[in-house]
Design a protein around this motif. Structure first.
Motif, mmCIF file in Angstrom:
data_model
loop_
_atom_site.group_PDB
_atom_site.id
_atom_site.type_symbol
_atom_site.label_atom_id
_atom_site.label_comp_id
_atom_site.label_asym_id
_atom_site.label_seq_id
_atom_site.Cartn_x
_atom_site.Cartn_y
_atom_site.Cartn_z
ATOM 1 N N LEU A 118 30.462 25.781 60.787
ATOM 2 C CA LEU A 118 29.899 27.032 61.308
ATOM 3 C C LEU A 118 28.551 27.329 60.664
ATOM 4 C CD1 LEU A 118 30.780 29.457 63.175
ATOM 5 C CD2 LEU A 118 31.196 30.665 61.063
ATOM 6 N N ILE A 119 28.483 27.173 59.332
ATOM 7 C CA ILE A 119 27.234 27.462 58.635
ATOM 8 C C ILE A 119 26.150 26.487 59.079
ATOM 9 C CG2 ILE A 119 26.131 27.468 56.353
ATOM 10 C CD1 ILE A 119 28.842 28.544 55.272
ATOM 11 N N LEU B 21 25.936 24.984 61.952
ATOM 12 C CA LEU B 21 25.575 25.383 63.317
ATOM 13 C C LEU B 21 24.601 26.546 63.295
ATOM 14 C CD1 LEU B 21 26.879 24.449 66.123
ATOM 15 C CD2 LEU B 21 27.992 26.653 66.072
ATOM 16 N N PHE B 22 24.881 27.526 62.429
ATOM 17 C CA PHE B 22 24.019 28.703 62.361
ATOM 18 C C PHE B 22 22.652 28.357 61.786
ATOM 19 C CE2 PHE B 22 27.442 31.434 63.589
ATOM 20 C CZ PHE B 22 26.784 32.519 64.142
ATOM 21 N N VAL C 160 20.705 26.812 64.628
ATOM 22 C CA VAL C 160 20.234 27.806 65.602
ATOM 23 C C VAL C 160 19.109 28.646 64.996
ATOM 24 C CG1 VAL C 160 20.913 29.772 67.017
ATOM 25 C CG2 VAL C 160 22.465 27.874 66.751
ATOM 26 N N PHE C 161 19.246 28.965 63.703
ATOM 27 C CA PHE C 161 18.217 29.768 63.022
ATOM 28 C C PHE C 161 16.883 29.018 62.973
ATOM 29 C CE2 PHE C 161 16.005 30.672 59.003
ATOM 30 C CZ PHE C 161 15.671 31.991 59.231
ATOM 31 N N LEU D 84 15.888 26.652 65.004
ATOM 32 C CA LEU D 84 15.378 26.622 66.379
ATOM 33 C C LEU D 84 14.676 27.928 66.707
ATOM 34 C CD1 LEU D 84 17.992 25.124 68.871
ATOM 35 C CD2 LEU D 84 15.606 24.562 68.678
ATOM 36 N N ASP D 85 15.319 29.018 66.310
ATOM 37 C CA ASP D 85 14.780 30.355 66.555
ATOM 38 C C ASP D 85 13.387 30.470 65.940
ATOM 39 O OD1 ASP D 85 14.285 33.155 66.552
ATOM 40 O OD2 ASP D 85 16.432 33.530 66.706
ATOM 41 N N ILE E 39 10.762 28.386 67.805
ATOM 42 C CA ILE E 39 10.347 28.990 69.075
ATOM 43 C C ILE E 39 9.432 30.191 68.815
ATOM 44 C CG2 ILE E 39 11.186 30.192 71.124
ATOM 45 C CD1 ILE E 39 13.654 28.360 70.982
ATOM 46 N N THR E 40 9.738 30.955 67.750
ATOM 47 C CA THR E 40 8.864 32.077 67.390
ATOM 48 C C THR E 40 7.459 31.565 67.091
ATOM 49 O OG1 THR E 40 10.810 33.043 66.351
ATOM 50 C CG2 THR E 40 8.696 34.105 65.898
ATOM 51 N N LEU F 40 6.097 28.793 68.206
ATOM 52 C CA LEU F 40 5.514 28.366 69.488
ATOM 53 C C LEU F 40 4.946 29.550 70.257
ATOM 54 C CD1 LEU F 40 7.901 25.731 71.128
ATOM 55 C CD2 LEU F 40 5.461 25.533 70.813
ATOM 56 N N GLU F 41 5.714 30.652 70.270
ATOM 57 C CA GLU F 41 5.274 31.846 71.001
ATOM 58 C C GLU F 41 3.970 32.382 70.429
ATOM 59 O OE1 GLU F 41 9.429 33.830 72.602
ATOM 60 O OE2 GLU F 41 8.792 34.174 70.549
ATOM 61 N N GLU G 65 -0.206 32.580 72.241
ATOM 62 C CA GLU G 65 -0.978 33.798 72.496
ATOM 63 C C GLU G 65 -2.392 33.741 71.949
ATOM 64 O OE1 GLU G 65 1.745 36.615 70.948
ATOM 65 O OE2 GLU G 65 3.067 36.339 72.673
ATOM 66 N N TRP H 204 22.673 34.813 71.529
ATOM 67 C CA TRP H 204 21.582 34.284 70.694
ATOM 68 C C TRP H 204 21.063 32.964 71.273
ATOM 69 C CZ3 TRP H 204 22.104 33.113 64.695
ATOM 70 C CH2 TRP H 204 20.826 32.852 64.182
ATOM 71 N N LEU I 209 17.296 32.054 72.985
ATOM 72 C CA LEU I 209 16.443 30.919 72.620
ATOM 73 C C LEU I 209 16.024 30.139 73.861
ATOM 74 C CD1 LEU I 209 18.170 29.463 69.439
ATOM 75 C CD2 LEU I 209 16.224 30.987 69.584
ATOM 76 N N ARG J 254 13.472 32.146 75.879
ATOM 77 C CA ARG J 254 12.135 32.168 75.291
ATOM 78 C C ARG J 254 11.415 30.837 75.511
ATOM 79 N NH1 ARG J 254 13.750 34.074 69.493
ATOM 80 N NH2 ARG J 254 11.623 33.575 68.929
ATOM 81 N N ILE K 61 7.973 30.253 77.682
ATOM 82 C CA ILE K 61 6.777 29.547 77.210
ATOM 83 C C ILE K 61 6.363 28.496 78.230
ATOM 84 C CG2 ILE K 61 5.899 27.986 75.422
ATOM 85 C CD1 ILE K 61 7.770 29.432 73.459
#
Lengths: 74, 232
Positions: A52-53, A55-56, A59-60, A62-63, A66-67, A69-70, A74, B213, B217, B220, B224
């Motif tokens: 579980l940890i 996996l998290f 995902v974190f 990846l998050d 992506i932030t 990239l965003e 801009e 969540w 992802l 987003r 993009i």
């Protein structure tokens, strides 16, 4: 009124008796009690928590990616 | 960070689900025995799927109200992760049924294949599968979004008869159906034990938040990619 109360008391008593006898008639369902008593269940918990940890964390990350990239777009 | 509290909540709830789900006391039941703990995992997948499909449905309606392509992306990704949860629910259910229905109750393969809950869930998932096929078959962006939004509403409506109503009408081996009273003395949601609720409800929230969540992802990333199309 009293008669009704008496009858109800009798009914409750009877129900209790049948419930008790019913409980005695059936044996306990099998559970993994051995696993609990020798503490091996903690191994299972540790393994699942690790997954579980992991996996998290994935995902974190990846998050965060992506932030980033965003922000670049801009 | 203030916007991300629900991600941390999801993590904490799922840690609690695993620790509490394995270590806390559960009711002793025949046939199910210790597998009742699957309630915190298998059933939560279906709850997560319902929540994600409902969100997808809402975004499809929003798309049809204003024709904003952004809402179409939301609807698509929520449906995608919802289907993934559904597949996980189906897979875990297969394993669980293998031990509680086939091994312990010696149900024949014919009985399992005739099981209305399984057929209903398969139909529901296949209808959502057709949603993705339909999306893939369009080249025109607006037409794709419009037709698939309408189809998504139909798919959501079909969920109710196929997984909620019909299995309860005809009876099945699955808990929560009329037939289960005679064949399977399993979980009945009317008298679901307080000890199960203690982990079950946090588990639903935790898994659903994790699903949301992952969906955000994917959304987003898609936003993009489609930046040039959205021009806003």
């Amino acid at each position: 009124m009293i008669k009704i109360v008496r009858k109800l008391q009798l009914l409750v008593a009877c129900l209790c008796c049948t419930a008790i006898s019913f409980a005695q008639g059936t044996s306990q369902p099998d559970m993994a009690d051995v696993m609990r008593s020798n503490g091996k269940i903690y191994v299972v918990v540790a393994v699942c928590l690790t997954i579980l940890i992991g996996l998290f964390i994935y995902v974190f990350l990846l998050d965060r990616k992506i932030t980033r990239l965003e922000k670049n777009k801009e | 960070m203030q916007k991300n509290w629900w991600k941390i909540l999801s993590f904490l709830l799922l840690v609690y689900t695993i620790v509490g789900g394995f270590l806390l006391d559960v009711p002793r039941l025949f046939i199910l025995n210790e597998t009742i703990r699957n309630l915190y995992f298998h059933v939560c997948m279906w709850f997560g799927m319902m929540i994600l499909f409902s969100t997808s449905f809402v975004y499809s309606i929003k798309y049809l109200r204003g024709f904003n392509l952004r809402n179409d992306i939301y609807a698509h990704q929520y449906a995608a992760v919802g289907s993934f949860f559904g597949i996980l629910g189906y897979a875990t259910g297969t394993i669980w049924a293998n031990y509680t229905w086939v091994t312990d109750q010696s149900q024949s393969l014919g009985n399992i294949l005739r099981e209305p809950k399984l057929i209903g869930a398969a139909i529901a998932l296949l209808i959502y599968g057709a949603y993705f096929v339909l999306r893939g078959s369009f080249t025109d962006m607006d037409k794709k979004a419009r037709v698939s939004a309408v189809y998504n509403i139909f798919a959501f409506a079909m969920l109710f008869p196929s997984i909620w109503i019909i299995p309860r009408l005809v009876g099945s081996l699955h808990p929560g159906s009329p037939g289960s009273e005679s064949g399977n003395p399993a979980l009945n949601f009317k008298d679901i034990d307080g000890r199960l609720r203690l982990v079950f409800y946090p588990a639903i929230i935790g898994w659903a938040l994790l699903g949301v969540w992952i969906t955000t992802l994917k959304i987003r990333l898609q936003l993009i990619k489609d930046k040039t199309l959205l021009h806003d």
